[in-house]
Design a protein around this motif. Structure first.
Motif, PDB file in Angstrom:
ATOM      1  N   LEU A  47      65.814  50.594   9.190  1.00 16.47           N
ATOM      2  CA  LEU A  47      65.761  49.830  10.344  1.00 16.47           C
ATOM      3  C   LEU A  47      65.861  49.856  11.737  1.00 16.47           C
ATOM      4  CD1 LEU A  47      68.517  46.850   8.531  1.00 16.47           C
ATOM      5  CD2 LEU A  47      65.912  47.284   8.485  1.00 16.47           C
ATOM      6  N   ILE A  48      66.280  51.520  11.989  1.00 17.62           N
ATOM      7  CA  ILE A  48      66.360  52.111  13.328  1.00 17.62           C
ATOM      8  C   ILE A  48      64.461  51.951  13.604  1.00 17.62           C
ATOM      9  CG2 ILE A  48      66.383  53.321  15.035  1.00 17.62           C
ATOM     10  CD1 ILE A  48      69.225  51.354  14.986  1.00 17.62           C
ATOM     11  N   ALA A  49      63.948  52.995  12.647  1.00 15.14           N
ATOM     12  CA  ALA A  49      62.904  53.399  12.780  1.00 15.14           C
ATOM     13  C   ALA A  49      61.368  51.694  12.324  1.00 15.14           C
ATOM     14  CB  ALA A  49      62.534  54.515  11.524  1.00 15.14           C
ATOM     15  N   ALA A  50      61.673  51.540  11.484  1.00 10.99           N
ATOM     16  CA  ALA A  50      61.290  49.907  11.422  1.00 10.99           C
ATOM     17  C   ALA A  50      60.620  49.557  12.736  1.00 10.99           C
ATOM     18  CB  ALA A  50      62.093  49.073  11.044  1.00 10.99           C
ATOM     19  N   GLY A  51      62.083  49.177  13.963  1.00 12.03           N
ATOM     20  CA  GLY A  51      62.069  47.878  14.788  1.00 12.03           C
ATOM     21  C   GLY A  51      61.194  49.394  16.208  1.00 12.03           C
ATOM     22  N   ALA A  52      61.219  50.555  15.819  1.00 11.83           N
ATOM     23  CA  ALA A  52      60.605  51.443  16.685  1.00 11.83           C
ATOM     24  C   ALA A  52      59.159  51.372  16.885  1.00 11.83           C
ATOM     25  CB  ALA A  52      61.062  52.779  17.110  1.00 11.83           C
TER      26      ALA A  52
END
Length: 356
Positions: A47-52
């Protein structure tokens, strides 16, 4: 007082306030380091990667929006040609603070061989579309929050305030478009009591905004820019939401809603207005952590970690791409920041503009 001196004073004051705040928190707020380690181990990094990725995509959309705002003044430039300056500009702001915010119009002026004044005008218009799009998103989500949500009254008030801001922006834009010269003269007279330099700066920005509006010469172009802006801020809001939801073991965050996201985004925007080099990172984290703890009862240690990850995802994650873009563009981030600072000073004191 010069912009440079004012910035140094603000950095000193914020640093002092930050140290006092950290000391007070250390002596008055219980902090469970064990819980923090547990929570961080449970973070969903996908999810962190998706946000970035959403933040990176929003910068691509900004490039195409800038091309739309330029209209006939684009001088043959495509949206793809403006991607590099977007990444370099926002990386410069992330590293050197808000004083570097004028890096993008100066880089685009150089790259498209267009007047700097035209790009500054487009920058002013871009800011207005940003405010309008954010206000529309806020008002349409916060007004209709569930009545059983904690702090429901505060949410509704925030939504009404956002709707009011939207109307104010529309009225102001119309006044500038049709009576910009008179409005600039009036502003120069009103703000002269503060200082002549400040009054000239305000009048200059109003005239820049009017100049920017002349590049948008059709309702279709105006609608297109608004849709680009809504898409940009929709992606930014989504990045905030998925980053909060990445804390799987904290129910207050793992079930974060759109309405909650909008209030958190509003907090972040307010904290970023005086973004300063490095110090601004910590003030941003503190503001986000305070909002998460006060509004949504997130444990203080988790709120702090979430604030740090939100800063990483929404601001610092673009730095690697920005460094690559600067290399490809053949520019130095430090030199770009100095040019932007000189530009800000020239706008405030009414002197001639530095060349990009």
């Amino acid at each position: 007082m010069s912009v440079h001196k004012l910035r140094n004073i603000l950095i000193g004051l914020l640093l002092a306030a930050l140290l006092v705040g950290l000391w007070w928190a250390h002596t008055h707020v219980p902090f469970d380091w064990g819980n923090l380690r547990t929570q961080m181990r449970s973070v969903n990094w996908l999810l962190i990667a998706a946000g970035a990725a959403m933040i990176h995509l929003s910068l691509l959309l900004r490039a195409w929006r800038w091309r739309t705002l330029l209209g006939r003044e684009a001088n043959g430039a495509s949206g793809a040609k403006l991607v590099g300056p977007q990444f370099v500009g926002f990386t410069t702001v992330a590293l050197f603070g808000r004083v570097a915010d004028l890096a993008r119009p100066y880089m685009i002026a150089r790259k498209t061989d267009t007047p700097v004044g035209t790009q500054l005008a487009v920058y002013s218009l871009e800011r207005a579309f940003d405010l309008a799009a954010a206000a529309i998103l806020f008002s349409t989500t916060l007004i209709f929050v569930p009545k059983d949500m904690p702090h429901h009254h505060e949410f509704v008030r925030a939504g009404l305030a956002a709707m009011t801001l939207t109307l104010v922006i529309v009225v102001f834009a119309l006044l500038v478009r049709f009576s910009g010269g008179a409005l600039a003269s009036m502003a120069r007279g009103v703000f002269r009591v503060v200082s002549q330099e400040f009054a000239n700066g305000v009048a200059e920005k109003i005239l820049d905004f009017r100049q920017g509006m002349t590049t948008v010469n059709s309702w279709g172009q105006m609608l297109g820019c608004l849709l680009w802006s809504l898409a940009v801020w929709g992606l930014i809001a989504a990045a905030y939401c998925v980053t909060a939801r990445s804390f799987a073991l904290t129910p207050e965050l793992s079930h974060f809603t759109v309405s909650m996201t909008m209030l958190l985004l509003a907090t972040s925007m307010g904290a970023s207005l005086l973004q300063l080099p490095v110090v601004g990172w910590f003030t941003q984290i503190a503001a986000l952590a305070l909002a998460l703890h006060a509004f949504f009862a997130v444990p203080v240690e988790v709120a702090s970690a979430a604030g740090a990850l939100l800063l990483l995802v929404t601001t610092l994650c673009i730095v690697p791409a920005g460094l690559v873009a600067a290399k490809l563009e053949g520019v130095s981030l430090k030199a770009v920041a100095k040019t932007s600072e000189a530009a800000e000073s020239s706008v405030l004191d009414g002197s001639s503009e530095p060349q990009p």
